[in-house]
Design a protein around this motif. Structure first.
Motif, PDB file in Angstrom:
ATOM      1  N   GLU A 266       0.831  -1.218   0.000  1.00 16.66           N
ATOM      2  CA  GLU A 266       0.000   0.000   0.000  1.00 16.66           C
ATOM      3  C   GLU A 266       0.864   1.267   0.000  1.00 16.66           C
ATOM      4  O   GLU A 266       0.626   2.190   0.779  1.00 16.66           O
ATOM      5  CB  GLU A 266      -0.947  -0.013   1.209  1.00 16.66           C
ATOM      6  CG  GLU A 266      -1.926  -1.180   1.185  1.00 16.66           C
ATOM      7  CD  GLU A 266      -2.723  -1.317   2.484  1.00 16.66           C
ATOM      8  OE1 GLU A 266      -2.874  -0.317   3.195  1.00 16.66           O
ATOM      9  OE2 GLU A 266      -3.181  -2.441   2.769  1.00 16.66           O
ATOM     10  N   GLY A 267       1.883   1.301  -0.823  1.00 14.04           N
ATOM     11  CA  GLY A 267       2.732   2.499  -0.961  1.00 14.04           C
ATOM     12  C   GLY A 267       3.853   2.579   0.058  1.00 14.04           C
ATOM     13  O   GLY A 267       4.762   3.383  -0.077  1.00 14.04           O
ATOM     14  N   ALA A 268       3.785   1.760   1.111  1.00 15.12           N
ATOM     15  CA  ALA A 268       4.832   1.800   2.137  1.00 15.12           C
ATOM     16  C   ALA A 268       5.942   0.827   1.772  1.00 15.12           C
ATOM     17  O   ALA A 268       5.687  -0.233   1.210  1.00 15.12           O
ATOM     18  CB  ALA A 268       4.239   1.420   3.491  1.00 15.12           C
ATOM     19  N   ALA A 269       7.178   1.229   2.094  1.00 17.90           N
ATOM     20  CA  ALA A 269       8.313   0.340   1.859  1.00 17.90           C
ATOM     21  C   ALA A 269       8.596  -0.408   3.143  1.00 17.90           C
ATOM     22  O   ALA A 269       8.826   0.210   4.177  1.00 17.90           O
ATOM     23  CB  ALA A 269       9.518   1.152   1.437  1.00 17.90           C
ATOM     24  N   VAL A 270       8.546  -1.726   3.090  1.00 25.65           N
ATOM     25  CA  VAL A 270       8.778  -2.533   4.280  1.00 25.65           C
ATOM     26  C   VAL A 270      10.016  -3.388   4.048  1.00 25.65           C
ATOM     27  O   VAL A 270      10.089  -4.148   3.084  1.00 25.65           O
ATOM     28  CB  VAL A 270       7.550  -3.426   4.597  1.00 25.65           C
ATOM     29  CG1 VAL A 270       7.813  -4.296   5.817  1.00 25.65           C
ATOM     30  CG2 VAL A 270       6.313  -2.575   4.810  1.00 25.65           C
ATOM     31  N   ARG A 271      10.988  -3.212   4.938  1.00 30.83           N
ATOM     32  CA  ARG A 271      12.244  -3.947   4.832  1.00 30.83           C
ATOM     33  C   ARG A 271      12.143  -5.170   5.740  1.00 30.83           C
ATOM     34  O   ARG A 271      11.972  -5.032   6.954  1.00 30.83           O
ATOM     35  CB  ARG A 271      13.362  -3.026   5.327  1.00 30.83           C
ATOM     36  CG  ARG A 271      14.741  -3.382   4.903  1.00 30.83           C
ATOM     37  CD  ARG A 271      15.710  -2.349   5.477  1.00 30.83           C
ATOM     38  NE  ARG A 271      15.659  -1.082   4.759  1.00 30.83           N
ATOM     39  CZ  ARG A 271      16.323  -0.844   3.622  1.00 30.83           C
ATOM     40  NH1 ARG A 271      17.100  -1.781   3.113  1.00 30.83           N
ATOM     41  NH2 ARG A 271      16.241   0.303   3.020  1.00 30.83           N
ATOM     42  N   LEU A 272      12.181  -6.350   5.152  1.00 26.29           N
ATOM     43  CA  LEU A 272      12.012  -7.578   5.932  1.00 26.29           C
ATOM     44  C   LEU A 272      13.374  -8.190   6.223  1.00 26.29           C
ATOM     45  O   LEU A 272      14.238  -8.237   5.354  1.00 26.29           O
ATOM     46  CB  LEU A 272      11.193  -8.593   5.135  1.00 26.29           C
ATOM     47  CG  LEU A 272       9.782  -8.166   4.729  1.00 26.29           C
ATOM     48  CD1 LEU A 272       9.233  -9.126   3.684  1.00 26.29           C
ATOM     49  CD2 LEU A 272       8.861  -8.141   5.953  1.00 26.29           C
ATOM     50  N   VAL A 273      13.557  -8.640   7.448  1.00 25.16           N
ATOM     51  CA  VAL A 273      14.813  -9.295   7.800  1.00 25.16           C
ATOM     52  C   VAL A 273      14.502 -10.676   8.372  1.00 25.16           C
ATOM     53  O   VAL A 273      13.905 -10.798   9.444  1.00 25.16           O
ATOM     54  CB  VAL A 273      15.604  -8.485   8.863  1.00 25.16           C
ATOM     55  CG1 VAL A 273      16.991  -9.075   9.036  1.00 25.16           C
ATOM     56  CG2 VAL A 273      15.710  -7.027   8.481  1.00 25.16           C
ATOM     57  N   ASP A 274      14.866 -11.710   7.629  1.00 22.35           N
ATOM     58  CA  ASP A 274      14.700 -13.090   8.113  1.00 22.35           C
ATOM     59  C   ASP A 274      15.985 -13.433   8.866  1.00 22.35           C
ATOM     60  O   ASP A 274      17.084 -13.161   8.398  1.00 22.35           O
ATOM     61  CB  ASP A 274      14.511 -14.023   6.908  1.00 22.35           C
ATOM     62  CG  ASP A 274      14.448 -15.499   7.315  1.00 22.35           C
ATOM     63  OD1 ASP A 274      14.123 -15.777   8.492  1.00 22.35           O
ATOM     64  OD2 ASP A 274      14.718 -16.359   6.448  1.00 22.35           O
ATOM     65  N   THR A 275      15.827 -13.997  10.040  1.00 30.31           N
ATOM     66  CA  THR A 275      17.002 -14.231  10.884  1.00 30.31           C
ATOM     67  C   THR A 275      17.181 -15.722  11.177  1.00 30.31           C
ATOM     68  O   THR A 275      16.284 -16.523  10.947  1.00 30.31           O
ATOM     69  CB  THR A 275      16.844 -13.497  12.228  1.00 30.31           C
ATOM     70  OG1 THR A 275      15.671 -14.006  12.866  1.00 30.31           O
ATOM     71  CG2 THR A 275      16.706 -12.008  12.030  1.00 30.31           C
ATOM     72  N   ALA A 276      18.366 -16.032  11.720  1.00 33.25           N
ATOM     73  CA  ALA A 276      18.622 -17.402  12.179  1.00 33.25           C
ATOM     74  C   ALA A 276      17.748 -17.640  13.423  1.00 33.25           C
ATOM     75  O   ALA A 276      17.579 -16.736  14.223  1.00 33.25           O
ATOM     76  CB  ALA A 276      20.092 -17.543  12.535  1.00 33.25           C
ATOM     77  N   GLY A 277      17.193 -18.830  13.518  1.00 33.63           N
ATOM     78  CA  GLY A 277      16.338 -19.144  14.663  1.00 33.63           C
ATOM     79  C   GLY A 277      17.096 -18.980  15.983  1.00 33.63           C
ATOM     80  O   GLY A 277      18.283 -19.292  16.057  1.00 33.63           O
ATOM     81  N   PHE A 278      16.411 -18.462  16.988  1.00 38.24           N
ATOM     82  CA  PHE A 278      17.056 -18.275  18.288  1.00 38.24           C
ATOM     83  C   PHE A 278      17.083 -19.578  19.077  1.00 38.24           C
ATOM     84  O   PHE A 278      16.055 -20.203  19.284  1.00 38.24           O
ATOM     85  CB  PHE A 278      16.281 -17.223  19.101  1.00 38.24           C
ATOM     86  CG  PHE A 278      16.678 -15.820  18.742  1.00 38.24           C
ATOM     87  CD1 PHE A 278      17.576 -15.122  19.532  1.00 38.24           C
ATOM     88  CD2 PHE A 278      16.161 -15.203  17.618  1.00 38.24           C
ATOM     89  CE1 PHE A 278      17.956 -13.834  19.199  1.00 38.24           C
ATOM     90  CE2 PHE A 278      16.533 -13.920  17.275  1.00 38.24           C
ATOM     91  CZ  PHE A 278      17.437 -13.233  18.065  1.00 38.24           C
TER      92      PHE A 278
END
Ligand SMILES: Nc1nc2c(ncn2[C@@H]2O[C@H](COP(=O)(O)OP(=O)(O)OP(=O)(O)O)[C@@H](O)[C@H]2O)c(=O)[nH]1
Ligand SMILES: [Mg+2]
Length: 452
Positions: A266-278
């Motif tokens: 919806e026009g917003a820029a979303v930066r996704l960060v997938d991480t190593a499981g804790f």
């Protein structure tokens, strides 16, 4: 108008495209152009704001391309100088050869941001507008781009001018009073003065505080995807990206490094960060992955804590608690995953987000949730996309204004109040560029790319 040596650069991205534009600006630029360009008329005799078709040759008379030449005469150009912009075919070789020919004919390679720097030096724009040029080029979100456009059109300039006017008026009154100091005339009530200073201080702080939202509009809203191993983090990243970016497998500890990708919702820029499981891990690579994740999460605005519902509703409570403690500034939101496995989604708690990347259940809701969070975070950004430099100067101005206010309330001599007000004015001048030096210009234009 200041006169500078001729500079040139490719203004469009290098590579293969339909067209490329090469900018040439500065003294003698029409003569340089006429050495290489053959059209019906010479560039030197062309009127400002006209376009000419012709052939572009190298200095050794090799025909390089058929081009259009856009002619702008000083001061009616981007830089305020004489400018020619050549539109050629967008080949890597041809655009490079045209630049090299211009250099052989007497121009030099422009430094990063040099065209815009000249525009500033020739008073075509102030520093906030020059910074808006950079922001509009690099904007990742619609909101960021629109705010930069408003700033480019002078939105921020006007706000600062109004602030400056108020402070100048107060300074004027104080200094006038000093002239009448023998007669003991009070032109402005000290309480009222303190109040008016406080208003301007509030304005500076409000602008400075919009830095965080502006940063989100400029670079995106960062969302960390966190959870115990196998919670479905990489599956969620892939589902949001709508492509297989991260490796997904039934083996816990699949993701070792972090993966960062941008999506637009919806026009917003979303930066996704997938991480190593804790988890407590003896594997050194995995430990490093978790450490990297922690560093990244410190910069995240929102953390999605994925909980594998097949392990139970409360399986990730411990992780949630420690994330809250470790990242107090970020909002942690639980998301149950693998709803499809428990078959009947009615088992899943209603007040918590729940998804299945296999069936797609809950994905639309999650996207809406992320878009609304990101858009709300940038709601306050209007016509000033405050950057770190401006925020610092605004805070310094606010500090000076706080001192000025104290001096006024303490009934100190007007001189003291006036000095602090002047100091605040100087900071504001540095924002617009009314006050500048080489360090300030290097800080602003050093970040630009070549050709801008
Ligand atoms: N049925 C079902 N399986 C899922 C779902 N999401 C993930 N899985 C499975 O769960 C396993 C782990 O998924 P990943 O996405 O690799 O999990 P992860 O959290 O990234 O795991 P690590 O990187 O090892 O920490 C894989 O076998 C996936 O196919 C889902 O919504 N439904
Ligand atoms: Mg993973």
């Amino acid at each position: 108008m200041l006169l500078f040596d001729p500079i040139c650069a490719l203004a469009t991205p290098p590579g293969v495209a339909g067209l490329a534009i090469i900018r040439l600006s500065g003294t003698d630029c029409f003569a340089i152009a006429d050495n290489l360009f053959r059209g019906k008329t010479t560039i030197a005799s062309a009127k400002s704001h006209t376009i000419h078709y012709g052939t572009f040759h190298s200095t050794s008379a090799q025909a390089l391309d058929q081009v259009t030449a856009f002619v702008y005469r000083a001061p009616h150009s981007y830089t305020g100088e004489d400018v020619v912009e050549f539109g050629c075919h967008g080949g890597r070789i041809v655009s490079e050869e045209i630049v090299e020919a211009l250099i052989a004919a007497g121009a030099r390679h422009a430094e990063p941001g040099e065209f815009t720097k000249r525009a500033f030096l020739n008073q075509k724009m102030d520093l906030t507008q020059a910074e808006a040029v950079g922001d509009i080029i690099h904007a990742v979100s619609t909101q960021g781009s629109h705010a930069a456009a408003r700033q480019l059109m002078g939105g921020f300039t006007r706000r600062l001018a109004a602030l400056r006017e108020k402070l100048m008026e107060l300074c004027g009154l104080l200094e006038l009073e000093l002239d009448f100091s023998q007669e003991d005339i009070e032109l402005i009530d000290k309480r009222l003065l303190a109040e008016r200073i406080e208003e301007t201080r509030g304005f500076c702080l409000e602008l400075a505080n919009s830095y965080r939202s502006a940063e989100i509009a400029r670079s995106g809203y960062s969302v960390g995807i966190v959870g115990y191993p196998n919670a479905g983090k990489s599956s969620l990243l892939n589902a949001l990206l709508e492509r297989k970016r991260a490796i997904v497998s039934a083996t816990p500890g699949t993701t070792r490094d972090y993966i960062e990708e941008m999506i637009h919702l919806e026009g917003a820029a979303v930066r996704l960060v997938d991480t190593a499981g804790f988890r407590e891990s003896g594997d050194m690579v995995e430990v490093e992955g978790i450490r990297l994740a922690v560093e990244l999460l410190e910069q995240c605005h929102l953390i999605l804590v994925l909980n594998d519902i097949t392990e139970g509703e409360d399986h990730s409570i411990g992780l949630m608690t420690s994330l809250h403690a470790q990242f107090p500034d970020a909002e942690c939101v639980p998301v149950n995953t693998k709803l499809d496995i428990i078959g009947n989604a009615t088992f899943a708690p209603k007040n918590v987000l729940g998804i299945s990347t296999t069936s797609g259940a809950g994905m639309a809701e999650l996207k809406r949730f992320l878009a609304s969070k990101a858009n709300t975070a940038t709601e306050t950004v209007s016509d000033a996309l405050i950057n770190a430099r401006q925020a610092l100067l605004l805070r310094q101005a606010a500090e000076s204004l706080a001192k000025a206010r104290e001096a006024a309330l303490a009934g100190e001599s007007n001189e003291f109040t006036a000095i602090d007000l002047r100091d605040a004015l100087k900071r504001i001048g540095e924002i617009t560029g009314a006050v500048w030096n080489d360090d300030i210009l290097n800080a602003v234009f050093g970040k630009f790319c070549i050709g801008k």
